[in-house]
Write an enzyme that holds these catalytic residues in place. Structure first.
Site, short mmCIF file in Angstrom:
data_model
loop_
_atom_site.label_atom_id
_atom_site.label_comp_id
_atom_site.label_asym_id
_atom_site.label_seq_id
_atom_site.Cartn_x
_atom_site.Cartn_y
_atom_site.Cartn_z
N HIS A 134 0.82 -1.36 -0.15
CA HIS A 134 -0.12 0.10 0.10
C HIS A 134 0.96 1.13 0.08
O HIS A 134 2.09 1.18 0.08
CB HIS A 134 -0.82 -0.01 1.04
N CYS A 142 3.23 -4.88 6.76
CA CYS A 142 3.04 -4.61 5.37
C CYS A 142 4.08 -4.15 4.69
O CYS A 142 5.01 -4.11 4.92
CB CYS A 142 1.81 -3.56 5.11
#
Length: 241
Positions: A134, A142
């Site tokens: 992202h 992440c």
């Protein structure tokens, strides 16, 4: 044929931007003509933790060619696979996503859920959710990119789905899995797991095609047909934030 030749000439004459782990500057935008020509082509993604690099490939004729290498702003937990929710590790392994894994309105700008846990992770009893690639350049667990780079990556993946690609493979490695790097890490507690990933890296390096990966007996097996009766995939559409 003329269009394909022109596309290849544009692709290979235009410099591919790569960044070492020591470089923190933003990648320059892609040249508009090349980007428009390749949007909608099948894509493939490789991630290398140690090099802090996401490589985006597009299929040109019968091979996947490097479109760009994007610096990863942030990931957490160092090398090694994610094993449990809350360990703050970023996953490693072979993941396969479809259009339902895209989140264009994520609070982290735009997001692609990598599909953790996959069949291998579940076979090991690993847990976790909402593991993404992202934007926003900040993350725990992440792979965070700059918004500018995430926009390019997301657009390529979305265009590939919209043009008929059903699944996009994402291979996540601890490092470039060369013979030298494997020797340097031979005493790591993760070495047996990494040896399962190494054939996937080698296959792509040789053939410029994503490896075909199965989970047999709780292990990754690359480019081998499963002899057992196939079971329905347990991979559910992951809810993304």
């Amino acid at each position: 044929m003329v269009r394909i030749a022109l596309l290849l000439a544009m692709l290979f004459s235009f410099p591919v931007f790569t960044m070492s782990s020591a470089v923190a500057s933003e990648q320059a935008p892609f040249e508009t003509g090349v980007q428009q020509q390749l949007l909608g082509s099948p894509v493939y993604i490789q991630i290398f933790k140690q090099e802090r690099t996401l490589e985006l490939y597009a299929k040109v004729e019968n091979k996947f060619q490097l479109v760009g290498a994007f610096r990863i702003c942030d990931f957490s937990g160092g090398l090694g696979n994610k094993r449990r929710e809350g360990d703050f590790k970023s996953p490693e392994g072979f993941y396969n996503i479809d259009i339902h894994h895209l989140k264009p309105d994520s609070r982290f700008y735009r997001a692609i859920n990598i599909g953790f846990p996959n069949d291998y992770d579940r076979a090991q009893g690993y847990s976790g959710k909402y593991l993404m690639i992202h934007g926003n350049c900040l993350s725990i667990g992440c792979y965070a990119m700059t918004d500018v780079n995430m926009n390019v990556i997301f657009n390529y993946v979305q265009a590939a789905f919209n043009n008929g690609q059903r699944n996009v493979e994402i291979s996540i490695y601890p490092f470039k899995m060369t013979e030298a790097n494997m020797k340097l890490n031979k005493y790591s507690t993760y070495i047996n797991f990494w040896r399962q990933l190494e054939p996937g890296y080698a296959y792509f390096e040789k053939y410029h095609q994503p490896p075909s990966v199965s989970v047999i007996g709780g292990n990754y097996v690359v480019n081998q047909t499963q002899t057992l009766t196939p079971q329905p995939s347990q991979l559910a559409f992951a809810t993304v934030k």
